[in-house]
Design a protein around this motif. Structure first.
Motif, PDB file in Angstrom:
ATOM      1  N   MET A 182     -73.442 -17.365 -47.123  1.00  0.00           N
ATOM      2  CA  MET A 182     -72.702 -18.408 -47.847  1.00  0.00           C
ATOM      3  C   MET A 182     -72.268 -19.495 -46.874  1.00  0.00           C
ATOM      4  O   MET A 182     -71.110 -19.653 -46.535  1.00  0.00           O
ATOM      5  CB  MET A 182     -71.517 -17.821 -48.606  1.00  0.00           C
ATOM      6  CG  MET A 182     -71.088 -18.775 -49.730  1.00  0.00           C
ATOM      7  SD  MET A 182     -69.866 -18.137 -50.844  1.00  0.00           S
ATOM      8  CE  MET A 182     -68.387 -18.280 -49.870  1.00  0.00           C
ATOM      9  N   SER A 204     -72.861 -11.552 -47.994  1.00  0.00           N
ATOM     10  CA  SER A 204     -72.423 -12.237 -46.785  1.00  0.00           C
ATOM     11  C   SER A 204     -72.220 -11.204 -45.684  1.00  0.00           C
ATOM     12  O   SER A 204     -72.101 -10.016 -45.958  1.00  0.00           O
ATOM     13  CB  SER A 204     -71.107 -12.957 -47.112  1.00  0.00           C
ATOM     14  OG  SER A 204     -70.621 -13.649 -46.009  1.00  0.00           O
ATOM     15  N   LYS A 209     -65.038 -14.599 -46.668  1.00  0.00           N
ATOM     16  CA  LYS A 209     -65.091 -15.766 -47.568  1.00  0.00           C
ATOM     17  C   LYS A 209     -65.121 -15.342 -49.041  1.00  0.00           C
ATOM     18  O   LYS A 209     -65.475 -16.140 -49.908  1.00  0.00           O
ATOM     19  CB  LYS A 209     -66.326 -16.616 -47.230  1.00  0.00           C
ATOM     20  CG  LYS A 209     -66.280 -17.215 -45.823  1.00  0.00           C
ATOM     21  CD  LYS A 209     -67.521 -18.038 -45.494  1.00  0.00           C
ATOM     22  CE  LYS A 209     -68.649 -17.199 -44.994  1.00  0.00           C
ATOM     23  NZ  LYS A 209     -69.786 -17.949 -44.434  1.00  0.00           N
ATOM     24  N   ILE A 292     -86.987 -27.619 -50.083  1.00  0.00           N
ATOM     25  CA  ILE A 292     -86.267 -28.732 -50.758  1.00  0.00           C
ATOM     26  C   ILE A 292     -86.709 -28.905 -52.213  1.00  0.00           C
ATOM     27  O   ILE A 292     -86.785 -27.913 -52.950  1.00  0.00           O
ATOM     28  CB  ILE A 292     -86.334 -30.045 -49.927  1.00  0.00           C
ATOM     29  CG1 ILE A 292     -87.756 -30.332 -49.432  1.00  0.00           C
ATOM     30  CG2 ILE A 292     -85.358 -29.942 -48.778  1.00  0.00           C
ATOM     31  CD1 ILE A 292     -87.935 -31.662 -48.721  1.00  0.00           C
ATOM     32  N   ARG A 337     -69.598 -27.605 -45.457  1.00  0.00           N
ATOM     33  CA  ARG A 337     -70.545 -28.564 -44.905  1.00  0.00           C
ATOM     34  C   ARG A 337     -69.779 -29.641 -44.163  1.00  0.00           C
ATOM     35  O   ARG A 337     -68.811 -30.200 -44.708  1.00  0.00           O
ATOM     36  CB  ARG A 337     -71.318 -29.214 -46.067  1.00  0.00           C
ATOM     37  CG  ARG A 337     -72.619 -29.893 -45.708  1.00  0.00           C
ATOM     38  CD  ARG A 337     -73.611 -28.975 -45.109  1.00  0.00           C
ATOM     39  NE  ARG A 337     -75.002 -29.202 -45.481  1.00  0.00           N
ATOM     40  CZ  ARG A 337     -75.977 -28.399 -45.077  1.00  0.00           C
ATOM     41  NH1 ARG A 337     -75.718 -27.346 -44.310  1.00  0.00           N
ATOM     42  NH2 ARG A 337     -77.213 -28.634 -45.420  1.00  0.00           N
TER      43      ARG A 337
HETATM   44  P1  NAP Z   1     -75.450 -22.654 -42.385  1.00  0.00           P
HETATM   45  O1  NAP Z   1     -74.436 -23.530 -43.014  1.00  0.00           O
HETATM   46  O2  NAP Z   1     -75.344 -22.334 -40.939  1.00  0.00           O
HETATM   47  O3  NAP Z   1     -75.519 -21.311 -43.259  1.00  0.00           O
HETATM   48  C1  NAP Z   1     -76.274 -20.179 -42.912  1.00  0.00           C
HETATM   49  C2  NAP Z   1     -75.500 -18.919 -43.311  1.00  0.00           C
HETATM   50  O4  NAP Z   1     -76.303 -17.789 -42.962  1.00  0.00           O
HETATM   51  C3  NAP Z   1     -74.204 -18.712 -42.563  1.00  0.00           C
HETATM   52  O5  NAP Z   1     -73.120 -19.363 -43.158  1.00  0.00           O
HETATM   53  C4  NAP Z   1     -74.030 -17.210 -42.623  1.00  0.00           C
HETATM   54  O6  NAP Z   1     -73.470 -16.845 -43.891  1.00  0.00           O
HETATM   55  C5  NAP Z   1     -75.462 -16.694 -42.609  1.00  0.00           C
HETATM   56  N1  NAP Z   1     -75.847 -16.220 -41.254  1.00  0.00           N
HETATM   57  C6  NAP Z   1     -75.841 -16.942 -40.107  1.00  0.00           C
HETATM   58  N2  NAP Z   1     -76.262 -16.179 -39.073  1.00  0.00           N
HETATM   59  C7  NAP Z   1     -76.555 -14.958 -39.591  1.00  0.00           C
HETATM   60  C8  NAP Z   1     -77.058 -13.739 -39.040  1.00  0.00           C
HETATM   61  N3  NAP Z   1     -77.323 -13.623 -37.719  1.00  0.00           N
HETATM   62  N4  NAP Z   1     -77.252 -12.695 -39.875  1.00  0.00           N
HETATM   63  C9  NAP Z   1     -76.968 -12.795 -41.184  1.00  0.00           C
HETATM   64  N5  NAP Z   1     -76.504 -13.917 -41.769  1.00  0.00           N
HETATM   65  C10 NAP Z   1     -76.300 -14.984 -40.977  1.00  0.00           C
HETATM   66  O7  NAP Z   1     -76.908 -23.311 -42.524  1.00  0.00           O
HETATM   67  P2  NAP Z   1     -77.556 -24.132 -43.732  1.00  0.00           P
HETATM   68  O8  NAP Z   1     -77.436 -25.582 -43.446  1.00  0.00           O
HETATM   69  O9  NAP Z   1     -77.062 -23.577 -45.016  1.00  0.00           O
HETATM   70  O10 NAP Z   1     -79.102 -23.778 -43.514  1.00  0.00           O
HETATM   71  C11 NAP Z   1     -79.556 -22.415 -43.569  1.00  0.00           C
HETATM   72  C12 NAP Z   1     -81.029 -22.316 -43.169  1.00  0.00           C
HETATM   73  O11 NAP Z   1     -81.847 -22.957 -44.168  1.00  0.00           O
HETATM   74  C13 NAP Z   1     -81.395 -23.019 -41.841  1.00  0.00           C
HETATM   75  O12 NAP Z   1     -82.376 -22.260 -41.191  1.00  0.00           O
HETATM   76  C14 NAP Z   1     -82.007 -24.342 -42.299  1.00  0.00           C
HETATM   77  O13 NAP Z   1     -82.886 -24.871 -41.349  1.00  0.00           O
HETATM   78  C15 NAP Z   1     -82.733 -23.883 -43.541  1.00  0.00           C
HETATM   79  N6  NAP Z   1     -83.010 -24.935 -44.512  1.00  0.00           N
HETATM   80  C16 NAP Z   1     -84.122 -24.793 -45.271  1.00  0.00           C
HETATM   81  C17 NAP Z   1     -84.404 -25.706 -46.262  1.00  0.00           C
HETATM   82  C18 NAP Z   1     -85.592 -25.517 -47.141  1.00  0.00           C
HETATM   83  O14 NAP Z   1     -86.058 -26.502 -47.723  1.00  0.00           O
HETATM   84  N7  NAP Z   1     -86.090 -24.302 -47.325  1.00  0.00           N
HETATM   85  C19 NAP Z   1     -83.552 -26.809 -46.463  1.00  0.00           C
HETATM   86  C20 NAP Z   1     -82.415 -26.923 -45.676  1.00  0.00           C
HETATM   87  C21 NAP Z   1     -82.138 -25.973 -44.704  1.00  0.00           C
HETATM   88  P3  NAP Z   1     -72.337 -15.690 -44.019  1.00  0.00           P
HETATM   89  O15 NAP Z   1     -71.254 -16.108 -43.071  1.00  0.00           O
HETATM   90  O16 NAP Z   1     -71.959 -15.773 -45.449  1.00  0.00           O
HETATM   91  O17 NAP Z   1     -72.983 -14.407 -43.643  1.00  0.00           O
END
Ligand code: NAP
Ligand code: ZN
Length: 348
Positions: A182, A204, A209, A292, A337
């Motif tokens: 999350m 999570s 949270k 996206i 964010r």
């Molecule tokens: P973010 O705000 O950092 O959120 C990622 C969440 O993943 C964290 O809040 C945490 O949630 C969880 N997490 C982090 N490290 C972890 C670990 N080692 N093990 C388990 N859970 C973990 O990032 P975001 O901006 O949402 O982006 C997330 C990912 O999606 C990135 O890799 C980004 O590049 C990718 N992305 C992909 C697309 C697409 O089109 N597919 C678009 C945008 C971004 P909890 O604290 O709740 O565990």
């Protein structure tokens, strides 16, 4: 050429720093936008640090852009000076083919908002951590009146990245959906999934949270650090959306799907995903990915968010604090964010 001021990474190991650069000369079908707010996506960090191995420098990151139109070319028909608009992850898509309004993000002619090359084939694209941008009108989004610009910015990537798979896999009443992680993306998945009528569960790392997750519309919230979670929820979900970019135990999560369920990868882990055949064949399960969404779908998402009053939870920062914000995102220390107030550029 219009001059823009922003922040750039000059190589993968350096902090972002002030940077002045030229935008391309606006064409007759272009819109010039005064950027007001720019969200910080985890993908910005991956690319500024060349974690995907495809970065070019100098790089002005930012693909969650919200601002005001300051001028339009003579052939622009959809926008006028003063309109509230957004720009997302790409600024062209149909260089090599006819435009596919629902799948254009998967086309070979995609031009990324930054870390890519403009339609002219030579000019590097630069993103939204800057005071202005020039974009062809078909790739500009209209922001609903009831969504403030600062809260609109994260919808342009985090919002659409969750809306698209929720819509494609038909999340709605009677569907059980889990969101893993999350953060920026994940919290939008909870809000949008719940508004679509699905029963949403957050998975999570901890329960820290939980109160927020339930307030965003989740029905249940579990800690994945607790082995009991995986026993209790086995075979529970129609759809699982994984927003984590780190390595997780994929087989354990696939086991949480119902027969015919689908797990969709949204986060981008560095290494290949090790999945045991039994994790899929045992329940005719699918492992999928989603990136996206198209411009048409992004406008649909913005209108859906306007109608349902859905906005992200944001923390506004000055651009001078961007490097510290990156460190906090990496530590999952963001609710939920970061959004850069571009007016702060004037302080440099
Ligand atoms: P973010 O705000 O950092 O959120 C990622 C969440 O993943 C964290 O809040 C945490 O949630 C969880 N997490 C982090 N490290 C972890 C670990 N080692 N093990 C388990 N859970 C973990 O990032 P975001 O901006 O949402 O982006 C997330 C990912 O999606 C990135 O890799 C980004 O590049 C990718 N992305 C992909 C697309 C697409 O089109 N597919 C678009 C945008 C971004 P909890 O604290 O709740 O565990
Ligand atoms: Zn993004």
């Amino acid at each position: 050429m219009p001059i823009a001021k922003g922040y750039a990474a000059t190589d993968a190991s350096k902090p972002l720093a002030p940077f002045t650069f030229e935008r391309r000369e606006p064409n007759a079908d272009d819109v010039v936008i005064d950027i007001k707010f720019s969200g910080i996506c985890h993908s910005d960090i991956h690319q500024a640090r060349n974690e995907w191995g495809n970065s070019t420098f100098p790089m002005v990151p930012g693909h969650e852009i919200a601002g005001i139109v300051t001028s339009v070319g003579s052939k622009v028909s959809r926008y006028k000076v003063g309109d509230r608009v957004g720009v997302g992850c790409f600024v062209n898509s149909c260089l090599h083919c006819e435009r596919d309004l629902y799948r254009e993000q998967y086309m070979p002619g995609l031009v990324g908002t930054y870390n890519s090359v403009e339609a002219d084939g030579v000019t590097p694209t630069q993103g939204g951590y800057a005071d202005s941008i020039v974009v062809q009108e078909d790739y500009v989004l209209s922001i609903p009146d009831n969504i403030p610009l600062d809260k609109a910015a994260p919808l342009l990537c985090a919002g659409i990245t969750l809306y698209s798979p929720l819509s494609h896999w038909k999340a709605g009443p009677g569907k059980k959906v889990a969101v893993i992680g999350m953060g920026g993306l994940g919290h939008m998945g909870v809000k949008i999934g719940a508004a679509m009528g699905a029963e949403v569960t957050v998975l999570s790392q901890s329960l820290s949270k939980k109160e927020d997750g339930l307030a965003f519309g989740a029905k249940e919230y579990y800690a994945t650090s607790d082995a009991e979670t995986f026993k209790k929820l086995a075979g529970s979900f129609d759809l699982i959306l994984c927003t984590v970019s780190a390595e997780i135990d994929w087989n354990a999560y696939l086991n949480l799907l119902k027969v015919d369920g689908t797990m969709v990868l949204l986060g981008v882990p560095e290494n290949p995903v090790p999945v045991h055949a039994f994790s899929l064949i045992g329940g005719r399960r699918s492992l999928a990915g989603s990136m996206i969404g198209s411009i048409q779908e992004t406008q649909e998402m913005l209108d859906f968010c306007g109608k349902h009053n859905i906005t992200p939870e944001i923390e506004i920062i000055d651009i001078q604090d961007v490097n510290e914000a990156y460190e906090r995102v990496i530590k999952s220390d963001v609710r939920y964010r970061f959004v850069i107030d571009i007016a702060s550029l004037a302080k440099d």
